[in-house]
Design an enzyme around this catalytic site. Sequence first.
Site, short mmCIF file in Angstrom:
data_model
loop_
_atom_site.label_atom_id
_atom_site.label_comp_id
_atom_site.label_asym_id
_atom_site.label_seq_id
_atom_site.Cartn_x
_atom_site.Cartn_y
_atom_site.Cartn_z
N HIS A 280 17.71 -40.05 -16.23
CA HIS A 280 17.04 -40.36 -17.49
C HIS A 280 17.54 -39.46 -18.62
CE1 HIS A 280 13.27 -42.27 -15.38
NE2 HIS A 280 14.40 -42.88 -15.09
N ASP B 248 15.83 -39.47 -12.17
CA ASP B 248 14.98 -39.08 -13.30
C ASP B 248 15.78 -38.10 -14.15
OD1 ASP B 248 12.60 -38.35 -14.95
OD2 ASP B 248 11.54 -39.48 -13.41
#
Length: 367
Positions: free
Chosen positions: A232, A209
């Site tokens: 991310h 993430d």
Amino acid sequence: MHRSIFVVLGFALLAPLVASLTCEVPGGTSDDGPAIKAALIQCNNGGTVVLDKSYTIGTVLQTTGLSNVAIQLSGTVNLASNDLSYWQKNSYQLTYQNAYTSWLISGSGIHIYGGGTFYGGGDAWYAAGKTGPIPWTIYNSQNVLVENISQTQSPFWHNFIDGSTNVTFNNINLHSVQSSGKQAQNTDGWDIYRSSQVVISNSYIVNGDDCVSFKPNTTQATVENLYCQGSHGISVGSLGQYAGEVDIVANVLVKNITMVSAENGARIKAFGGNPSTTSTSGGGAGYVQNITFQDFTCRNCDLPIVIDQCYETDDSTCASYPSKVTINDVHYIDVTGTGTKSKEVVTLVCSDYEDVNHEDNDHKDHK
């Protein structure tokens, strides 16, 4: 640059401290949390707690009121994962996005170091398809230095900095993937919330993430010299999720970053508006201001640069109810690399915009 200098000077106050007392924790039980807490109470105000063996945190650990204390983590701390329901019911509940933590650390003049490892037992959570506790949270604290620590298999975000000032993480190695090799979801490296004068530097991150996320009301933050893989991106936000709340992220420097095989590179995300005054999916207000991404290299990132003012908001709603989070004074300096999308390397989704300049960035599509 002034922000970084300020924080370094703040930690100069910690350097002369000489531990007057050393508290060694034996370890080796099914729950060493109470012994760790007792050692921190005994060695508070100038001492050092030594964690040089193998330890298990089997119940929630709250260590508050710490003052000028060091934690020498040269062994391994393991977060018990044999009873997931215990952590879901008993962890310390935080105020943001229903997050909870297994170890709450709070106080002033805290130094965590030693070359050891915090193992989060994430495989059990990944297999169950659930997010577990944040292994540890720096909460309502001042003058905190965490350095030379590894973290693996986090069941949720690795580190949460909440309501704190003058916090530095340096030389941290984060590695959270499933044992099968698949990506471990929701394993942010750092989430910074309602905090200022935060530095994250010289660290290596493999996760699933955000590498670093600047959550609401983060100011005067510096992130530099990071290698991020599988993430991310480094993200401002998301902001504006909750109607009636004001979210601010300002005065942030992100410098000398290598982002590899990531969904995003340098990202800013804000929810669109919402007609409901009780919405939890947009409608909040605030601003993003004075954000710099500099010397930022993307290698095979899906979207190297993202500004999304309609994050998780459908087009019709965002058109009718524009975002109440304004975004201005954002700088991309020497952003280079490759994007894997065939048609775009930069995406701008704005409710409204003006005065956008582009110069001297080298991005290439990679098909």
